[in-house]
Scaffold this motif. Structure first.
Motif, short mmCIF file in Angstrom:
data_model
loop_
_atom_site.label_atom_id
_atom_site.label_comp_id
_atom_site.label_asym_id
_atom_site.label_seq_id
_atom_site.Cartn_x
_atom_site.Cartn_y
_atom_site.Cartn_z
N SER A 195 0.82 -1.21 0.00
CA SER A 195 0.00 0.00 0.00
C SER A 195 0.86 1.26 0.00
O SER A 195 0.51 2.26 -0.63
N LEU A 198 -7.53 3.29 -6.06
CA LEU A 198 -8.62 2.51 -5.47
C LEU A 198 -8.03 1.52 -4.48
O LEU A 198 -7.18 0.70 -4.84
N ASP A 199 -8.47 1.61 -3.25
CA ASP A 199 -8.06 0.68 -2.20
C ASP A 199 -8.97 -0.54 -2.29
O ASP A 199 -10.12 -0.50 -1.85
N ASP A 256 -8.43 -3.47 -0.90
CA ASP A 256 -8.30 -4.37 0.24
C ASP A 256 -9.53 -4.19 1.12
O ASP A 256 -9.53 -3.39 2.07
N PRO A 314 -8.57 -2.04 4.76
CA PRO A 314 -8.27 -0.82 3.99
C PRO A 314 -7.33 0.11 4.75
O PRO A 314 -7.53 0.39 5.92
N SER A 315 -6.29 0.59 4.07
CA SER A 315 -5.33 1.49 4.71
C SER A 315 -5.27 2.86 4.05
O SER A 315 -4.64 3.77 4.57
N LEU A 316 -5.95 3.02 2.92
CA LEU A 316 -5.88 4.28 2.18
C LEU A 316 -6.36 5.48 3.00
O LEU A 316 -5.71 6.54 2.96
N ALA A 342 -9.48 9.45 -4.93
CA ALA A 342 -9.27 8.28 -4.06
C ALA A 342 -10.59 7.69 -3.60
O ALA A 342 -11.53 8.40 -3.24
N SER A 394 -12.06 4.11 -1.25
CA SER A 394 -11.72 2.95 -0.41
C SER A 394 -12.96 2.48 0.31
O SER A 394 -13.83 3.29 0.67
N ASP A 422 -4.80 -0.76 -5.48
CA ASP A 422 -4.04 -1.40 -4.41
C ASP A 422 -4.75 -2.68 -4.01
O ASP A 422 -5.78 -2.65 -3.32
#
Length: 358
Positions: free
Chosen positions: A130, A150-151, A153, A157-159, A186, A188, A232
């Motif tokens: 990430s 784009l997150d 996960d 999610p870490s974004l 962004a 997420s 990501d």
């Protein structure tokens, strides 16, 4: 602050098309959030019921927007693919069993108004994937490109933390508006739920959530398209990866690994996944290199796989500190050692994909 009970009462005035009772009482509403000026939830249904619940989602959005104090609303409709009943599987071949299962969502194309889509993946978690995705996206933006991230996960999610963003996205004409921060668009799943919520989703439900974020976000417009979307990926090689690859033509994938053999072994699995599905692997990025973990593992593995080394990011506490603070290193220290490495990585990716500022 909007009243949570008022939101619950409002949702119960909407009819659940399966139970005939209130929507909230029907048990399909998950992760209800009521905070400050926003409200939202995830509507979890069986795959076969998506068409019946789509109008209900729209009704819920409209109703929530009508409540005093609420200016931001997000309602995500996600579906779980149900297995065939056990009585139908006895004595049948695998092909017959598969035919009896509910069908997966119809494959989608590239998201609207996005010229290139690249995925950043790793077979193993905790290798800095990430961090690479976020700093790569910012470094590409610093080259004059219009960039989104784009997150994907959905479980971790870490974004939001790494970009310092929060708050539910707004819906405009049926699409979510991404956050605009540090020159990026962004999105997420972490923006759709409370930070402490655990996403207890089976694979098909997680894949559906990813598909919705990918295709129902207003990344760009016909007049101002996105030059590149950086995705990501979560660690591993599971349902979310396959859903993205099968539903969206990818222009390339980047594999992230540390020099350790335990990470390199998982990087090989990620490479095999991309190879099998025909996604071009742009190259490998080694992270955390230095005296502690070594320096030769990543380049040696790239040579074995026949792919280039796109970048080598040293183990540097400043990289971690910047991400934790919500201002990735490439924003404030682009001329430092690690910052220059991310800039070089972005240039290598842009050259490989022939990305040019428009």
């Amino acid at each position: 602050m909007p009243d949570r009970q008022a939101v619950i009462d409002l949702l119960n005035r909407l009819t659940d098309p399966v139970t005939g009772g209130g929507l909230m009482d029907g048990g399909k509403v998950k992760g209800l959030v009521v905070a400050e000026d926003r409200a939202g939830f995830v509507l979890e249904v069986d795959q076969a019921e998506v068409a019946r619940y789509a109008p209900v989602r729209d009704q819920a959005e409209a109703a929530l927007k009508g409540l005093p104090g609420i200016t931001r609303v997000s309602v995500i409709l996600t579906a779980e693919t149900a297995p065939a009943p056990a009585r139908r599987t006895a004595g049948l071949s695998k092909a017959a069993v598969d035919q009896g299962r509910a069908k997966a969502p119809v494959p989608t194309d590239r998201p609207d108004h996005v010229r290139r889509v690249i995925a950043v993946g790793s077979g193993k978690g905790g290798v800095g994937k990430s961090t690479v995705a976020v700093n790569l996206a910012i470094a590409l933006s610093q080259q004059g490109l219009r960039v989104g991230i784009l997150d994907a996960d959905v479980y971790g999610p870490s974004l939001p933390t790494m970009l310092g963003i929060s708050g539910k996205p707004e819906y405009v004409e049926g699409k979510m508006e991404p956050h605009r921060v540090h020159g990026l668009a962004a999105m997420s799943v972490g923006l759709l739920t409370e930070a402490s919520d655990a996403m207890i989703w089976r694979g098909p439900m997680a894949s559906q959530a990813l598909t919705q974020m990918l295709t129902q976000t207003r990344w760009g417009t016909a007049e101002v398209p996105l030059d590149v979307l950086v995705v990501d990926l979560p660690p591993g090689t599971g349902d979310v990866h396959l859903s993205l690859i099968q539903k969206t033509p990818l222009d390339g994938a980047i594999i992230v690994t540390t020099p350790q053999e335990v990470a390199l072994a998982d990087a090989r699995r990620a490479h095999r996944l991309f190879e099998k599905v025909g996604t071009p692997v742009l190259g490998l990025v080694q992270t955390m290199s230095g005296d502690i973990f070594g320096t030769e593992g990543g380049p040696a593995e790239a040579a074995r796989l026949g792919i280039p080394v796109l970048g080598d990011i040293p183990l540097d506490a400043a990289v971690r500190q910047a991400g934790d603070a919500g201002r990735p290193l490439t924003l404030d220290s682009p001329d430092g050692e690690a910052g220059r490495r991310f800039t070089d990585l972005a240039r290598a990716v842009a050259d490989t994909l022939n990305l040019k500022a428009s």
